[in-house]
Design an enzyme around this catalytic site. Structure first.
Site, PDB file in Angstrom:
ATOM      1  N   HIS A   6       0.889  -1.076  -0.064  1.00 20.96           N
ATOM      2  CA  HIS A   6      -0.004  -0.049  -0.001  1.00 20.96           C
ATOM      3  C   HIS A   6       0.863   1.202  -0.074  1.00 20.96           C
ATOM      4  CE1 HIS A   6      -3.736  -2.223   0.848  1.00 20.96           C
ATOM      5  NE2 HIS A   6      -2.783  -3.224   1.408  1.00 20.96           N
ATOM      6  N   ASP A  22      -9.080  -4.812  -2.944  1.00 21.41           N
ATOM      7  CA  ASP A  22      -8.339  -4.812  -1.562  1.00 21.41           C
ATOM      8  C   ASP A  22      -9.222  -4.522  -0.182  1.00 21.41           C
ATOM      9  OD1 ASP A  22      -5.265  -4.835  -0.619  1.00 21.41           O
ATOM     10  OD2 ASP A  22      -6.359  -3.357   0.385  1.00 21.41           O
ATOM     11  N   HIS A  66      -8.916 -10.594  -1.958  1.00 20.74           N
ATOM     12  CA  HIS A  66      -8.711 -10.394  -0.336  1.00 20.74           C
ATOM     13  C   HIS A  66      -9.907 -11.228   0.318  1.00 20.74           C
ATOM     14  CE1 HIS A  66      -6.044  -6.737   1.033  1.00 20.74           C
ATOM     15  NE2 HIS A  66      -5.636  -7.287  -0.375  1.00 20.74           N
ATOM     16  N   ASP A  98       2.076  -6.987   2.039  1.00 20.51           N
ATOM     17  CA  ASP A  98       1.132  -6.381   2.901  1.00 20.51           C
ATOM     18  C   ASP A  98       1.325  -5.023   3.582  1.00 20.51           C
ATOM     19  OD1 ASP A  98      -1.536  -5.577   2.982  1.00 20.51           O
ATOM     20  OD2 ASP A  98      -2.100  -6.921   4.533  1.00 20.51           O
TER      21      ASP A  98
END
Ligand code: DOR
Length: 400
Positions: A64, A154, A181, A280
């Site tokens: 991210h 996501d 996800h 992640d």
């Protein structure tokens, strides 16, 4: 950019079935030559890689970077600096931004930002539905043309099976896989496996965390369903017991699980059920990770501890498997360049060694300083990260 000669490293490249001590020459940003004894040309800089491993550049397919919209948590500049410091020459960034990565114009603006500010390669993962709201499909062909390498909502799973089926069918002609996800994990993994089998769309399960979900993946594979999956360093390391001592630093989605799950995930890496290591990387501000656990944001920084974390969790994993999970397989799944040191390929290279170091989040380039690995001793360290022949990171204590 100076031509480079990496001398005497153990070159590990599963795509070339190569694991041997070799010299490697980089010229014009590309892998120019690999040989047993290469002589230094007059214009070359020599990097002494003896005792180190020289691998195709690591690719973290789940990070991210928070831009656009959440620059207080991370930016393209800080997130990609964290990436190269952590040994990654490329990352794929998730679409839970503001606006979401659901429109070619948003991807075009991101690309400009990346061109100006990124330290490593950045591959956007676009949204499955508009605004990640789980209702209206995006224009997948247009997003792929604008650079999207996968589709994911996501953080949120697409709850409506019909919407997801329709998305998979529309995206079917495109190379980019669906990355799902799965929260709650077991039920959604089972549903995804069904959709993957039914539609034939390439499908990748993000951050798998339970023994049961993993078993479903293994069973689907044995029926010939072409699903892939990834695991994070934290799910390979910590259990839910950490929440009692680490509070918000242990808060993450999916949550930390039981020891039996951790054991199953480690087995899944060893037996090949798990294809990819992905961090992640989910940075938040100190304020968002402070205060009481209930209100704290889920997730934490991962890029700068990931490689050491995987090695600590799986000390006996053969190096060729280690490199496959970090380079070969993510490149194959996202169908992007890289993942190999084949002659003529861009010189994206990660150099690392089995040297212990202690995690100090104060040294992170990431804006997110929270990690459950703080203070941990990790057995594997990045010595250099080379992107397109340019040395973007070099450990201070690496003598050359
Ligand atoms: O813990 C998490 N944080 N899990 C996710 O799926 C999203 C991420 C975030 O964006 O902060």
């Amino acid at each position: 950019m100076k031509p480079l000669l990496l001398k005497g490293g153990r070159i590990v490249d599963p795509a070339l079935s190569l694991d041997a001590v070799r010299d490697l020459r980089v010229r014009d940003g590309k892998v120019a030559e690999i040989g047993e004894h290469l002589d230094r040309a007059a214009d070359e800089e020599v990097l002494d890689a003896r005792g180190a491993v020289v691998a195709p550049g690591f690719i973290d397919m789940h990070v991210h970077l928070r831009e656009p919209g959440f620059e207080e948590k991370e930016t393209i500049a800080t997130g990609t600096l964290a990436a190269v410091n952590g040994g990654f020459t490329a990352v794929a960034c998730m679409p839970n931004t503001n606006p979401a990565l659901d429109d070619p114009a948003v991807l075009a603006a991101l690309r400009e930002n990346v061109q100006r500010n990124a330290r490593c390669r950045v591959y956007p993962i676009a949204a499955i539905t508009r605004g990640r709201q789980g209702r209206l499909p995006c224009d997948y062909a247009a997003l792929a043309a604008a650079g999207a390498v996968a589709f994911s909502d996501d953080g949120d799973s697409v709850e409506d099976m019909q919407v997801l089926r329709e998305a998979a069918l529309r995206a079917l002609p495109l190379a980019a896989p669906i990355v799902d996800h799965c929260l709650p994990e077991e039920a959604l993994v089972a549903r995804d496996l069904q959709l993957c089998g039914e539609t034939g769309k390439a499908w990748h399960i993000a951050h798998i965390s339970t023994a049961a979900a993993l078993q479903s993946v293994a069973a689907a594979r044995s029926r010939g369903i072409a699903v892939t999956c990834e695991v994070t360093p934290h799910h390979l390391t910590f259990t839910d017991a950490l929440a009692e001592t680490a509070g918000a630093a242990a808060k993450v989605n999916p949550p930390l699980r039981r020891q039996s799950d951790v054991d199953a995930l480690r087995r899944g890496v060893r037996d090949g059920t798990i294809d990819v290591f992905a961090s992640d990387h989910a940075p938040h501000t100190a304020q968002e990770k402070g205060g009481d656990v209930e209100h704290a944001a889920p997730g934490f920084s991962g890029l700068e501890v990931a490689v050491g974390g995987y090695a600590a969790a799986l000390p006996d994993l053969p190096l060729s498997r280690f490199v496959a999970l970090l380079a070969t397989n993510p490149a194959r799944i996202l169908k992007i360049r890289g993942g190999t040191l084949a002659l003529g390929e861009p010189a994206d290279i990660t150099v690392f060694a089995d040297r212990a170091w202690t995690v100090d989040p104060a040294t992170f380039a990431s804006k997110g300083k929270c990690t459950p690995f703080a203070g941990r001793r990790l057995p594997r360290k990045i010595l250099a990260t080379i992107v397109g022949g340019d040395v973007r990171y070099r450990a201070a204590d690496w003598e050359t």
